[in-house]
Design a protein around this motif. Structure first.
Motif, PDB file in Angstrom:
ATOM      1  N   CYS A 216       0.911  -2.618   7.542  1.00 27.47           N
ATOM      2  CA  CYS A 216       1.267  -2.919   9.127  1.00 27.47           C
ATOM      3  C   CYS A 216       0.155  -3.776   9.511  1.00 27.47           C
ATOM      4  O   CYS A 216      -1.281  -2.385  10.063  1.00 27.47           O
TER       5      CYS A 216
ATOM      6  N   CYS B 113      -2.928  -3.454  13.189  1.00 26.73           N
ATOM      7  CA  CYS B 113      -2.349  -1.675  13.493  1.00 26.73           C
ATOM      8  C   CYS B 113      -3.393  -0.769  13.324  1.00 26.73           C
ATOM      9  O   CYS B 113      -3.146  -0.920  11.808  1.00 26.73           O
ATOM     10  N   GLU B 114      -3.858   0.110  14.533  1.00 28.03           N
ATOM     11  CA  GLU B 114      -4.340   0.584  13.793  1.00 28.03           C
ATOM     12  C   GLU B 114      -3.638   2.295  14.135  1.00 28.03           C
ATOM     13  O   GLU B 114      -3.804   3.242  13.173  1.00 28.03           O
ATOM     14  N   SER B 115      -2.247   1.840  14.744  1.00 25.69           N
ATOM     15  CA  SER B 115      -1.212   3.476  14.825  1.00 25.69           C
ATOM     16  C   SER B 115      -0.058   3.568  15.511  1.00 25.69           C
ATOM     17  O   SER B 115       0.381   2.106  15.206  1.00 25.69           O
ATOM     18  N   PRO B 116       0.835   4.267  15.083  1.00 24.00           N
ATOM     19  CA  PRO B 116       2.198   3.073  15.513  1.00 24.00           C
ATOM     20  C   PRO B 116       2.589   3.137  16.402  1.00 24.00           C
ATOM     21  O   PRO B 116       3.051   2.329  17.279  1.00 24.00           O
TER      22      PRO B 116
ATOM     23  N   ASP C 295      -0.042   1.490  18.441  1.00 27.44           N
ATOM     24  CA  ASP C 295      -0.817   0.083  18.307  1.00 27.44           C
ATOM     25  C   ASP C 295       1.099  -0.635  18.356  1.00 27.44           C
ATOM     26  O   ASP C 295       0.776  -2.345  18.305  1.00 27.44           O
ATOM     27  N   LEU C 296       1.498  -0.994  17.266  1.00 25.88           N
ATOM     28  CA  LEU C 296       3.051  -1.407  16.646  1.00 25.88           C
ATOM     29  C   LEU C 296       3.876  -1.163  18.162  1.00 25.88           C
ATOM     30  O   LEU C 296       4.440  -2.745  18.575  1.00 25.88           O
TER      31      LEU C 296
ATOM     32  N   TRP D 139       6.322   1.272   7.392  1.00 25.57           N
ATOM     33  CA  TRP D 139       5.216   0.034   7.871  1.00 25.57           C
ATOM     34  C   TRP D 139       4.166   1.576   7.442  1.00 25.57           C
ATOM     35  O   TRP D 139       4.152   2.813   7.433  1.00 25.57           O
TER      36      TRP D 139
ATOM     37  N   VAL E  71       0.138   2.296   7.834  1.00 23.56           N
ATOM     38  CA  VAL E  71      -0.374   2.073   8.590  1.00 23.56           C
ATOM     39  C   VAL E  71      -1.722   2.882   8.180  1.00 23.56           C
ATOM     40  O   VAL E  71      -2.041   3.833   8.449  1.00 23.56           O
ATOM     41  N   LYS E  72      -2.834   2.191   8.066  1.00 23.08           N
ATOM     42  CA  LYS E  72      -4.443   2.659   7.154  1.00 23.08           C
ATOM     43  C   LYS E  72      -3.750   3.657   6.579  1.00 23.08           C
ATOM     44  O   LYS E  72      -4.546   4.398   6.176  1.00 23.08           O
TER      45      LYS E  72
ATOM     46  N   GLN F 125       3.395   5.564   7.916  1.00 22.53           N
ATOM     47  CA  GLN F 125       3.789   6.929   9.425  1.00 22.53           C
ATOM     48  C   GLN F 125       4.780   6.241  10.491  1.00 22.53           C
ATOM     49  O   GLN F 125       5.437   7.317  11.050  1.00 22.53           O
TER      50      GLN F 125
END
Length: 144
Positions: free
Chosen positions: A9, A12-15, A17-18, A60, A62-63, A67
């Motif tokens: 993803c 995006c920094e986090s869900p 953000d998504l 996804w 993420v980082k 997550q």
């Protein structure tokens, strides 16, 4: 048993953000009187379409951690304006949080077997309330 896909993803920094990005895109479509459908365009077309859309999800990363996921509704191959074969992964706009699972970076998407997919986080589960930095550290230590 449904087959899943997994993808980075990017951006995006986090869900959260998504979720914000999805809401923004759907609002733009509403304003333009376009169908309010959420999809992600990829270059490669999965060969196992039937197995995936029979209950599969797009997980996804993420980082560096899986997550969250979105249920795959449809897969639509198409040719873009430059004559390049592409694919729309049509997704349910709802983002479901999952247990965190470390993943190295990779390009494109990959198939993900159901046995390898992280479990969904149940509402009210203890790990759901942990701060992200603590969840990351505990997951990296193999304690979650």
């Amino acid at each position: 048993m449904a087959l899943h896909l997994i993808k980075l993803c990017v951006g995006c920094e986090s869900p959260e953000d998504l979720e914000e990005w999805i809401a923004l895109r759907l609002e733009e479509k509403r304003r333009r009187d376009e169908p309010e459908e959420h999809y992600h365009v990829t270059r490669m077309v999965p060969k196992k379409i039937e197995e995936i859309i029979e209950g599969g999800s797009l997980y996804w990363v993420v980082k560096g951690m899986v997550q969250c996921r979105q249920r795959l509704v449809d897969i639509r191959p198409f040719v873009d304006g430059e004559g390049i074969q592409r694919c729309r992964l049509v997704l349910d706009p709802g983002v479901v949080r999952t247990e965190w699972q470390p993943r190295r970076a990779f390009q494109g998407w990959r198939y993900l077997k159901p046995d390898d997919a992280p479990a969904d986080i149940r509402a009210g589960a203890g790990t759901a309330e942990l701060p992200d930095h603590l969840r990351r550290e505990l997951t990296e230590l193999g304690l979650l």
